[in-house]
Motif scaffolding. Structure first.
Motif: not given
Lengths: 381, 293
Positions: A40, A201, A203, A231, A234, A255, A258-259, B57, B113, B118-122, B211, B213-214, B216-218, B222
């Motif tokens: 997406s 996925k 980490t 990752v 980092k 992004k 940012e990450l 944030k 979502m 759907k972005d990844t966040f940290s 901090p 492993t980051l 996201s909504y999904d 896993l």
């Protein structure tokens, strides 16, 4: 009296049903995009871009006096949904051309249908196999991995780096990149001393990086899309690995910076000019259109630009151009005029389609950039 | 490959393993009181991380406040799941309830979502991001936070279940609901508590892991899967087995990727799981279920 009311009401409703058919004729263009699901982050800016572009064209009176009608289906990054959407567009909606799908896998799944139906498909997915070997009705707009890899390798050679380690994600994007890396390295005189893989996925990639650290690699090339590469960036800082890290164009978005935060500093990557639109020289042919697109998109959607939306911009504009030059909305004419496109200034680069090349871009579509103080900086050779 | 590499694999494995272990702990707590496998467990972890990012944030509340609020909110989400989804359907068989939890997990993921995109966040790391060096291996301060907090949670759960009346009541429910009811334990309340505690444990896990492993909504899918595997390795129903199972799974993955091949990392962990299921189906620390006739 009652009968008259009934008659009026019936008349009213039947008018409502008929009115769309009476409306002016439109040019129907389809789009299959992964607006939701794992891809997406690609599909959403593509959808936004396509809608914005459609509005801009229609507000100026459309093409040849006809408005564009954009029929967008979300394939949810699911192959089956993409196939269903393709069937709907071809059989029910009877579109003249289709842009998308977003991902390579979905493109492979549906391209045969377009070959059979004789409707042009302009994919927004990156895999080189989409246009190699050339399929009559299938085109694609993003730069190919081959262009990115050869850009990186030329830069490595100019720094006299000959031994590299690669770390790739185990999805379609990463594995396609891995194949090209492995194919081009020996040709350009570069030795791969490590070949590591990680899951989309995952980490933590310290295990792979420790292995790379144990080799005599002089640079690391990582092929993946967010969040994995962040990752890796980092983990690389954590392990104190000093050799330069090259990323693919798959992380050419804010992004990633940012990450990865401070860990992103000093990372090199080949990027389309869209993200460094401000920095390219004024006389560059892409400058004006990129600046306009970036400004329009950011003011309309209040979110930063990415290269991905640009792929949809290119796809839709190529179709529009092809219709305008041919003054015809016949799918076969659109295809023929698409193939004749030369010097089309898009977001990904300058497109020159030929009968043998349905991507129309080369290595020059990329600029090599380095991340400095949380921003990209074009490296001048 | 030197000893420092192996030490590095071990440290990475333990850090990732704590994630699995904390998720597995949540599974165990709910399983112990209700017999349900709560497949929304991974979503608690996701909520812990995403809500922390959200409070930090969007509201600029500072890291400690944001994380505390995230944990409290997730705990109430856990309570809401029990009250709105599980309790109204409690007359149904366990398998139906398990399917309900799958539905709940899809709902939570969908809402996340829509709300956060759907972005990844940290999140920023708790105490700097200068790695500490120890015998040639690099440790992030965050890894130490994670390991220490995981241990603290385990210890407090141990005390809760063996010393407090509520903990004992919850354990009693797991043995026999009817008998517990007859001796005056409020079974509904115990089930509610179990959902709240497991949501809280999951949220703490999510907040301390984000901090490095980051999130996201999904992210929960896993994690839920790996956490469940960790449960099976450790033996379903044993909190310490679950935590140990998580750590074992993490270390196995890390060594598998580092020593054998990174391409088969996940396959390696699940392969061990399969072997274990053949050899000792009750898990490493699980007891054989005894049926009295």
């Amino acid at each position: 009296m009652k009968k008259i009311y009934l008659f009026i009401i019936t008349l009213f409703f039947s008018c409502m049903l008929v009115s769309p058919a009476l409306a002016e004729e439109t040019i129907k263009i389809g789009a299959i995009l992964s607006v939701t699901g794992p891809a997406s982050f690609l599909g959403e800016p593509e959808k936004n871009t396509a809608l914005m572009l459609k509005d801009q064209i229609n507000s100026k009176g459309g093409i040849m006096g006809k408005k564009i009608e954009l029929i967008i289906y979300d394939d949810e990054t699911d192959v089956n949904k993409a196939v269903l959407a393709a069937d709907k567009l071809l059989k029910k909606d009877k579109v003249v051309a289709v842009i998308g799908p977003t991902t390579s896998g979905n493109t492979f799944a549906i391209e045969e249908k377009f070959e059979k139906a004789g409707v042009p498909l302009i994919s927004c997915a990156a895999a080189e196999k989409i246009v190699k070997p050339v399929k009559k009705w299938v085109f694609k707009t993003p730069q190919s991995d081959r262009h990115a890899v050869s850009k990186i390798f030329s830069q490595l050679l100019s720094k006299k780096i000959k031994k590299i380690a690669i770390i790739t994600v185990s999805d379609g994007f990463g594995q396609a990149g891995r194949e090209v890396l492995k194919e081009l390295a020996p040709k350009m005189g570069i030795e791969l001393v490590a070949d590591e893989v990680y899951g989309p996925k995952d980490t933590d990639m310290t295990a792979q990086l420790v292995k790379i650290k144990g080799t005599d690699a002089e640079a690391i090339v990582c092929w993946g899309t967010n969040p994995g590469p962040a990752v890796i960036a980092k983990n690389r800082v954590q392990l104190g690995i000093n050799i330069p890290l090259y990323m693919s164009h798959g992380v050419a978005s804010k992004k990633f910076i940012e990450l990865a935060g401070d860990s992103a500093e000093g990372i090199f990557l080949p990027a389309g000019r869209i993200i460094v639109a401000e920095q390219i020289p004024d006389k560059h042919p892409q400058k004006a259109m990129l600046k306009k697109y970036v400004k329009d998109y950011e003011s309309k959607y209040k979110s930063p630009i990415s290269a991905f939306g640009g792929h949809a911009w290119d796809a839709l504009m190529l179709v529009v151009k092809a219709i305008e030059t041919g003054k015809s909305v016949n799918p076969a004419d659109i295809r023929n005029n698409l193939e004749k496109t030369r010097g089309f200034i898009g977001t990904a680069g300058i497109f020159n389609f030929t009968a043998e090349d349905h991507n129309g871009l080369d290595e020059n579509a990329f600029e090599m950039v380095v991340i400095e103080k949380g921003n990209w900086k074009i490296i001048k050779k | 490959m030197g000893i420092s590499s192996y030490l590095q694999f071990l440290i990475s494995g333990l850090t990732v393993g704590s994630t699995y272990g904390l998720t597995a702990l949540g599974f165990t707590i709910i399983f112990n009181t209700t017999g349900i496998i709560n497949f929304a467990q991974g979503e608690f972890v996701m909520l812990g991380g995403m809500l922390s990012v959200f409070f930090l944030k969007w509201f600029n509340l500072g890291l400690p406040v944001s994380i505390s609020l995230a944990i409290i909110t997730t705990t109430f989400v856990g309570a809401a799941i029990d009250r709105l989804a599980i309790r109204p359907a409690k007359k149904n068989s366990t398998i139906n309830l398990i399917i309900i939890t799958i539905g709940v997990s899809i709902l939570i993921r969908g809402i996340a979502m829509l709300v956060w995109g759907k972005d990844t966040f940290s999140l920023p790391q708790f105490s700097g991001h200068e790695p500490l060096h120890f015998a040639g291996a690099a440790i992030m301060p965050q890894s130490i936070w994670i390991l220490v907090i995981t241990l603290l949670i385990l210890m407090s759960l141990k005390i809760f279940f063996s010393k407090t009346i509520y903990g004992k009541g919850m354990l009693a429910c797991s043995y026999d609901k009817k008998a517990s009811y007859l001796v005056g334990i409020d079974v509904n309340k115990m089930v509610l508590f179990s959902f709240m505690i497991s949501a809280m444990v999951g949220a703490i896990g999510g907040a301390i892991l984000t901090p490095i492993t980051l999130t996201s909504y999904d992210a929960g899918i896993l994690l839920g899967l790996k956490g469940f595997s960790a449960c099976i390795i450790g033996g379903l129903g044993n909190p310490f087995g679950a935590a140990a199972g998580g750590l074992i799974l993490g270390v196995l993955e890390s060594f598998g990727a580092g020593v054998i091949s990174s391409a088969y990392k996940d396959a390696f962990a699940f392969f061990i799981l399969l072997i274990l299921l053949f050899v000792k189906p009750s898990g490493l620390f699980g007891q054989k279920s005894i049926k009295r006739v």
